[in-house]
Design a protein around this motif. Structure first.
Motif, mmCIF file in Angstrom:
data_model
loop_
_atom_site.group_PDB
_atom_site.id
_atom_site.type_symbol
_atom_site.label_atom_id
_atom_site.label_comp_id
_atom_site.label_asym_id
_atom_site.label_seq_id
_atom_site.Cartn_x
_atom_site.Cartn_y
_atom_site.Cartn_z
ATOM 1 N N THR A 1 40.399 43.120 46.384
ATOM 2 C CA THR A 1 40.313 41.671 46.411
ATOM 3 C C THR A 1 41.688 41.152 46.014
ATOM 4 N N VAL A 2 42.190 40.182 46.762
ATOM 5 C CA VAL A 2 43.493 39.597 46.459
ATOM 6 C C VAL A 2 43.278 38.138 46.087
ATOM 7 N N TYR A 3 43.702 37.793 44.878
ATOM 8 C CA TYR A 3 43.633 36.424 44.392
ATOM 9 C C TYR A 3 44.998 35.769 44.589
ATOM 10 N N THR A 4 45.007 34.505 44.929
ATOM 11 C CA THR A 4 46.259 33.776 45.162
ATOM 12 C C THR A 4 47.083 33.664 43.888
ATOM 13 N N ASP A 5 46.420 33.385 42.778
ATOM 14 C CA ASP A 5 47.091 33.303 41.477
ATOM 15 C C ASP A 5 46.048 33.400 40.376
ATOM 16 N N VAL A 6 46.497 33.345 39.126
ATOM 17 C CA VAL A 6 45.587 33.568 38.000
ATOM 18 C C VAL A 6 44.493 32.510 37.886
ATOM 19 N N SER A 7 44.702 31.349 38.467
ATOM 20 C CA SER A 7 43.679 30.301 38.377
ATOM 21 C C SER A 7 42.385 30.703 39.072
ATOM 22 N N GLU A 8 42.435 31.681 39.985
ATOM 23 C CA GLU A 8 41.243 32.135 40.696
ATOM 24 C C GLU A 8 40.478 33.231 39.958
ATOM 25 N N LEU A 9 41.041 33.751 38.883
ATOM 26 C CA LEU A 9 40.400 34.839 38.140
ATOM 27 C C LEU A 9 39.248 34.315 37.291
ATOM 28 N N SER A 10 38.307 35.219 36.985
ATOM 29 C CA SER A 10 37.249 34.878 36.035
ATOM 30 C C SER A 10 37.904 34.615 34.678
ATOM 31 N N SER A 11 37.196 33.977 33.784
ATOM 32 C CA SER A 11 37.768 33.682 32.471
ATOM 33 C C SER A 11 38.123 34.975 31.727
ATOM 34 N N MET B 1 41.932 36.010 30.678
ATOM 35 C CA MET B 1 42.257 36.312 29.295
ATOM 36 C C MET B 1 42.944 37.674 29.189
ATOM 37 N N LEU B 2 42.451 38.655 29.934
ATOM 38 C CA LEU B 2 43.074 39.986 29.913
ATOM 39 C C LEU B 2 44.475 39.947 30.521
ATOM 40 N N MET B 3 44.651 39.166 31.588
ATOM 41 C CA MET B 3 45.981 39.041 32.177
ATOM 42 C C MET B 3 46.933 38.377 31.191
ATOM 43 N N ASP B 4 46.449 37.374 30.464
ATOM 44 C CA ASP B 4 47.278 36.740 29.433
ATOM 45 C C ASP B 4 47.698 37.767 28.383
ATOM 46 N N LYS B 5 46.781 38.653 28.016
ATOM 47 C CA LYS B 5 47.096 39.707 27.042
ATOM 48 C C LYS B 5 48.136 40.677 27.605
ATOM 49 N N ALA B 6 47.998 41.017 28.889
ATOM 50 C CA ALA B 6 48.975 41.910 29.525
ATOM 51 C C ALA B 6 50.355 41.248 29.567
ATOM 52 N N LYS C 1 42.915 43.275 42.886
ATOM 53 C CA LYS C 1 41.838 43.829 42.056
ATOM 54 C C LYS C 1 41.129 44.925 42.834
ATOM 55 N N THR C 2 41.001 46.093 42.211
ATOM 56 C CA THR C 2 40.256 47.198 42.800
ATOM 57 C C THR C 2 39.061 47.501 41.897
ATOM 58 N N ALA C 3 38.035 48.071 42.470
ATOM 59 C CA ALA C 3 36.831 48.404 41.707
ATOM 60 C C ALA C 3 36.978 49.709 40.928
ATOM 61 N N SER C 4 38.012 50.486 41.263
ATOM 62 C CA SER C 4 38.156 51.805 40.667
ATOM 63 C C SER C 4 39.614 52.249 40.716
ATOM 64 N N LEU C 5 40.045 52.932 39.675
ATOM 65 C CA LEU C 5 41.384 53.515 39.683
ATOM 66 C C LEU C 5 41.502 54.542 40.806
ATOM 67 N N LEU C 6 40.455 55.328 41.013
ATOM 68 C CA LEU C 6 40.518 56.387 42.021
ATOM 69 C C LEU C 6 40.682 55.836 43.441
ATOM 70 N N SER C 7 40.363 54.567 43.665
ATOM 71 C CA SER C 7 40.611 53.985 44.984
ATOM 72 C C SER C 7 42.109 53.854 45.246
ATOM 73 N N LEU C 8 42.924 53.905 44.182
ATOM 74 C CA LEU C 8 44.381 53.872 44.331
ATOM 75 C C LEU C 8 44.981 55.268 44.460
ATOM 76 N N LEU C 9 44.146 56.288 44.311
ATOM 77 C CA LEU C 9 44.648 57.669 44.301
ATOM 78 C C LEU C 9 43.696 58.598 45.043
ATOM 79 N N PRO C 10 43.639 58.466 46.366
ATOM 80 C CA PRO C 10 42.776 59.398 47.107
ATOM 81 C C PRO C 10 43.264 60.830 46.956
ATOM 82 N N PHE C 11 42.361 61.772 47.030
ATOM 83 C CA PHE C 11 42.651 63.194 46.853
ATOM 84 C C PHE C 11 43.278 63.480 45.498
#
Length: 160
Positions: free
Chosen positions: A11-21, A25-30, A143-153
């Motif tokens: 999922t690709v969000y345009t900017d942080v305003s589209e994120l859930s609260s 908050m986690l992005m602000d922490k990052a 946003k991905t649902a899983s780390l492993l979706s970024l690392l096939p095999f």
């Protein structure tokens, strides 16, 4: 011979305003963690925030060293800190933000290959996927649902 097609969904969000609260908050922490990174050589700062199932948030940022490659990426700092301080507690989300003092980072910056490998170990160990969100300094968030979706095999202990 057989052909295997691998695909992933993000999922690709345009900017942080589209994120859930919670994600915002986690992005602000990052971003907070990113600002404290030690990156005098590359000038490229990365911050990471992990949300654990016990509602603890663990932060990490990249730590460089003049003796390359002795530094450490933000994601591995955070994951190993979580593993040290909260062993056995599952990770629910990983959120990453990156910036540079040389140029504006306007594209999402995902984990490097070494971080993907290290992070995959934790996802496999906990037998439950965790979401990964990443962005640059501003702009789109992936946003991905899983780390492993970024690392096939992926390589894991089953090969040893």
């Amino acid at each position: 011979m057989r052909k295997i097609e691998i695909s992933t969904s993000v999922t690709v969000y345009t900017d942080v305003s589209e994120l859930s609260s919670e994600d915002k908050m986690l992005m602000d922490k990052a971003v907070e963690a990113r600002k404290k990174a030690y990156a005098p050589y590359s000038k490229f700062k990365v911050g990471a925030a992990l949300l654990l199932e016990n509602n603890q948030i663990v932060l990490g940022n990249n730590q460089e060293n003049a003796a390359y490659p002795s530094g450490m990426c933000a994601e591995r700092v955070a994951i190993w800190k979580a593993g040290s301080e909260f062993p056995g507690v599952k990770i629910l989300k990983l959120v990453i933000s990156a910036s540079s003092s040389i140029t504006k980072v306007e594209r999402p910056v995902g984990p490097c290959g070494a971080c993907r490998q290290s992070l995959s170990e934790y996802e496999i160990k906990q037998k439950q996927p965790f979401e990964v969100l990443f962005m640059g300094e501003l702009g789109e968030i992936v946003k991905t649902a899983s780390l492993l979706s970024l690392l096939p095999f992926s390589f894991d202990s089953s090969y040893l």
